[in-house]
Design an enzyme around this catalytic site. Structure first.
Site, PDB file in Angstrom:
ATOM      1  N   ASP A  25      10.380  -1.000  -6.834  1.00  0.00           N
ATOM      2  CA  ASP A  25       8.983  -1.225  -7.219  1.00  0.00           C
ATOM      3  C   ASP A  25       8.791  -2.612  -7.843  1.00  0.00           C
ATOM      4  OD1 ASP A  25       6.335  -0.623  -7.501  1.00  0.00           O
ATOM      5  OD2 ASP A  25       6.589   0.707  -9.214  1.00  0.00           O
ATOM      6  N   ARG A  29       3.484  -7.177  -7.752  1.00  0.00           N
ATOM      7  CA  ARG A  29       3.281  -7.925  -8.998  1.00  0.00           C
ATOM      8  C   ARG A  29       4.084  -9.225  -8.997  1.00  0.00           C
ATOM      9  NH1 ARG A  29       4.902  -3.205 -12.612  1.00  0.00           N
ATOM     10  NH2 ARG A  29       5.322  -2.280 -10.569  1.00  0.00           N
ATOM     11  N   TRP A  30       5.283  -9.168  -8.435  1.00  0.00           N
ATOM     12  CA  TRP A  30       6.117 -10.381  -8.354  1.00  0.00           C
ATOM     13  C   TRP A  30       5.376 -11.469  -7.572  1.00  0.00           C
ATOM     14  CZ3 TRP A  30       8.222 -13.351  -4.464  1.00  0.00           C
ATOM     15  CH2 TRP A  30       9.307 -14.170  -4.794  1.00  0.00           C
ATOM     16  N   HIS A  42       7.109  -8.453  -0.638  1.00  0.00           N
ATOM     17  CA  HIS A  42       7.930  -7.541   0.177  1.00  0.00           C
ATOM     18  C   HIS A  42       9.044  -8.310   0.896  1.00  0.00           C
ATOM     19  CE1 HIS A  42       5.271  -4.392  -0.919  1.00  0.00           C
ATOM     20  NE2 HIS A  42       4.249  -4.799  -0.182  1.00  0.00           N
ATOM     21  N   SER A  70       6.698   5.006   1.820  1.00  0.00           N
ATOM     22  CA  SER A  70       6.508   6.451   1.595  1.00  0.00           C
ATOM     23  C   SER A  70       5.445   7.005   2.547  1.00  0.00           C
ATOM     24  CB  SER A  70       6.091   6.698   0.147  1.00  0.00           C
ATOM     25  OG  SER A  70       4.726   6.350  -0.020  1.00  0.00           O
ATOM     26  N   THR A  71       5.379   8.331   2.602  1.00  0.00           N
ATOM     27  CA  THR A  71       4.351   8.976   3.434  1.00  0.00           C
ATOM     28  C   THR A  71       2.953   8.632   2.909  1.00  0.00           C
ATOM     29  OG1 THR A  71       4.847  10.951   2.097  1.00  0.00           O
ATOM     30  CG2 THR A  71       5.680  10.951   4.340  1.00  0.00           C
ATOM     31  N   ASN A  73       2.240   5.525   1.584  1.00  0.00           N
ATOM     32  CA  ASN A  73       2.009   4.072   1.666  1.00  0.00           C
ATOM     33  C   ASN A  73       1.081   3.654   2.813  1.00  0.00           C
ATOM     34  OD1 ASN A  73       5.310   3.095   0.415  1.00  0.00           O
ATOM     35  ND2 ASN A  73       3.373   3.230  -0.679  1.00  0.00           N
ATOM     36  N   TRP A  74       0.754   4.590   3.733  1.00  0.00           N
ATOM     37  CA  TRP A  74      -0.202   4.253   4.809  1.00  0.00           C
ATOM     38  C   TRP A  74      -1.571   3.951   4.233  1.00  0.00           C
ATOM     39  CZ3 TRP A  74       2.058   3.435   9.356  1.00  0.00           C
ATOM     40  CH2 TRP A  74       3.220   4.130   9.683  1.00  0.00           C
ATOM     41  N   ARG A  76      -2.263   1.822   2.093  1.00  0.00           N
ATOM     42  CA  ARG A  76      -2.379   0.384   1.796  1.00  0.00           C
ATOM     43  C   ARG A  76      -3.096  -0.336   2.953  1.00  0.00           C
ATOM     44  NH1 ARG A  76       2.570  -1.410  -2.036  1.00  0.00           N
ATOM     45  NH2 ARG A  76       2.658   0.528  -3.201  1.00  0.00           N
ATOM     46  N   GLU A 208      21.355  11.114 -12.448  1.00  0.00           N
ATOM     47  CA  GLU A 208      21.011  10.379 -13.658  1.00  0.00           C
ATOM     48  C   GLU A 208      19.876   9.435 -13.288  1.00  0.00           C
ATOM     49  OE1 GLU A 208      22.322  10.874 -16.665  1.00  0.00           O
ATOM     50  OE2 GLU A 208      23.521  12.485 -15.780  1.00  0.00           O
TER      51      GLU A 208
HETATM   52  C1  FPP Z   1       6.920  -1.154  -3.909  1.00  0.00           C
HETATM   53  O1  FPP Z   1       6.383  -2.270  -4.605  1.00  0.00           O
HETATM   54  C2  FPP Z   1       7.489  -1.574  -2.645  1.00  0.00           C
HETATM   55  C3  FPP Z   1       7.140  -1.084  -1.409  1.00  0.00           C
HETATM   56  C4  FPP Z   1       6.117  -0.046  -1.220  1.00  0.00           C
HETATM   57  C5  FPP Z   1       7.715  -1.633  -0.161  1.00  0.00           C
HETATM   58  C6  FPP Z   1       9.188  -1.940  -0.187  1.00  0.00           C
HETATM   59  C7  FPP Z   1       9.532  -2.682   1.047  1.00  0.00           C
HETATM   60  C8  FPP Z   1      10.407  -3.689   1.150  1.00  0.00           C
HETATM   61  C9  FPP Z   1      11.264  -4.164   0.017  1.00  0.00           C
HETATM   62  C10 FPP Z   1      10.559  -4.436   2.429  1.00  0.00           C
HETATM   63  C11 FPP Z   1      11.279  -3.771   3.559  1.00  0.00           C
HETATM   64  C12 FPP Z   1      12.547  -3.166   3.201  1.00  0.00           C
HETATM   65  C13 FPP Z   1      13.735  -3.301   3.844  1.00  0.00           C
HETATM   66  C14 FPP Z   1      14.784  -2.358   3.464  1.00  0.00           C
HETATM   67  C15 FPP Z   1      14.050  -4.326   4.866  1.00  0.00           C
HETATM   68  P1  FPP Z   1       4.809  -2.415  -4.777  1.00  0.00           P
HETATM   69  O2  FPP Z   1       4.260  -3.109  -3.597  1.00  0.00           O
HETATM   70  O3  FPP Z   1       4.190  -1.074  -5.036  1.00  0.00           O
HETATM   71  O4  FPP Z   1       4.753  -3.322  -6.057  1.00  0.00           O
HETATM   72  P2  FPP Z   1       3.622  -3.346  -7.195  1.00  0.00           P
HETATM   73  O5  FPP Z   1       3.743  -2.050  -7.942  1.00  0.00           O
HETATM   74  O6  FPP Z   1       4.014  -4.519  -8.021  1.00  0.00           O
HETATM   75  O7  FPP Z   1       2.307  -3.506  -6.509  1.00  0.00           O
END
Ligand code: FPP
Length: 243
Positions: A25, A29-30, A42, A70-71, A73-74, A76, A208
């Protein structure tokens, strides 16, 4: 306590987690902190995943599982979903090239049916290569994955195959996406939130948990070292009592 028992306890405390699972996660924000689009977060997160998987393998772990999509995340934007799927495609293509050389088995977990035919073909190709790498370090990427969805799909699959039969914990475990994977010893969530977000709900029963404020793209090998050290000081009793 007998000397031998003390030594055994010390040995167990020093044990490396066999399986770490991570909720990656903080990508958004990054990116925001740098005035960049979320997709850049990402992309940086995908790089972090590559580094951390390599490091976990070098340390001698058996499995690293990450929550990539995740199921839920669609929900977004189409742009963000497209960016994540693009990164996954890139990673699958690279894996097809490099899995055998790097001795890393890639396994995609989740409901793959709504994915594009192109992604599903790439996943089939990585599955085929993984079959030739028994016993190697395994990177599990959860894609269109939800813990509840996994349990419901597994239960439905079981009853289709065994109508009228009673389900047991063992039988359900055997039909989940994680069937051949040991439960995670340690689940890490980056990004400062304290929830499990539908990740590995069945498998996390005795994991854990470790939460860190570090945003996923900034997560480093040092953070794995400190998570492992923290894990080694936990007293895992699995519902029993300390001997
Ligand atoms: C959560 O951060 C991250 C995700 C929903 C996507 C993760 C996907 C990747 C790292 C890229 C593809 C992965 C691989 C294995 C090649 P967020 O977007 O919810 O962050 P935020 O809370 O700061 O908005």
């Amino acid at each position: 306590m007998a000397e031998q028992d003390k030594t055994e306890l010390a040995g167990a405390a020093q044990k490396l987690p066999r399986h770490i699972a991570i909720i990656m996660d903080g990508n958004g924000r990054w990116a925001q902190q740098r005035g960049l689009p979320r997709s850049a977060g990402h992309a940086a997160g995908a790089e972090t995943f590559r580094r951390i998987a390599t490091y976990c393998k070098e340390l001698g772990m058996d499995h690293l599982t990450v929550y990539a999509f995740s199921t839920e995340n669609w929900k977004r934007s189409a742009e963000e979903v497209g960016a994540i799927m693009g990164l996954l495609k890139k990673y699958l293509l690279e894996s097809i090239e490099k899995m055998e050389r790097d001795r890393i088995r890639l396994k995609i977990l989740g409901d793959l049916t709504p994915l594009s035919p192109e992604l599903r073909e790439l996943i089939a190709a990585t599955d085929e290569i993984a079959r030739r790498l028994p016993g190697c370090f395994q990177a599990n990427v959860c894609l269109n994955y939800g813990g509840r969805d996994e349990i419901v799909r597994g239960a439905n699959a079981f009853f289709r195959e065994h109508p009228g039969e009673e389900l047991t914990e063992e039988k359900l475990s055997a039909v989940l996406d994680t069937a051949s994977i040991p439960d995670p010893d340690l689940i890490i969530r980056t990004g400062g939130e304290y929830r499990i977000s539908n990740f590995l709900l069945w498998e996390c029963a005795y994991s854990e948990l470790l939460f860190t404020d570090v945003l996923w793209p900034d997560f480093s090998e040092k953070d794995i070292d400190s998570a492992v050290s923290d894990f080694q000081h936990r007293d895992r009793r699995f519902g029993g009592v300390k001997k």
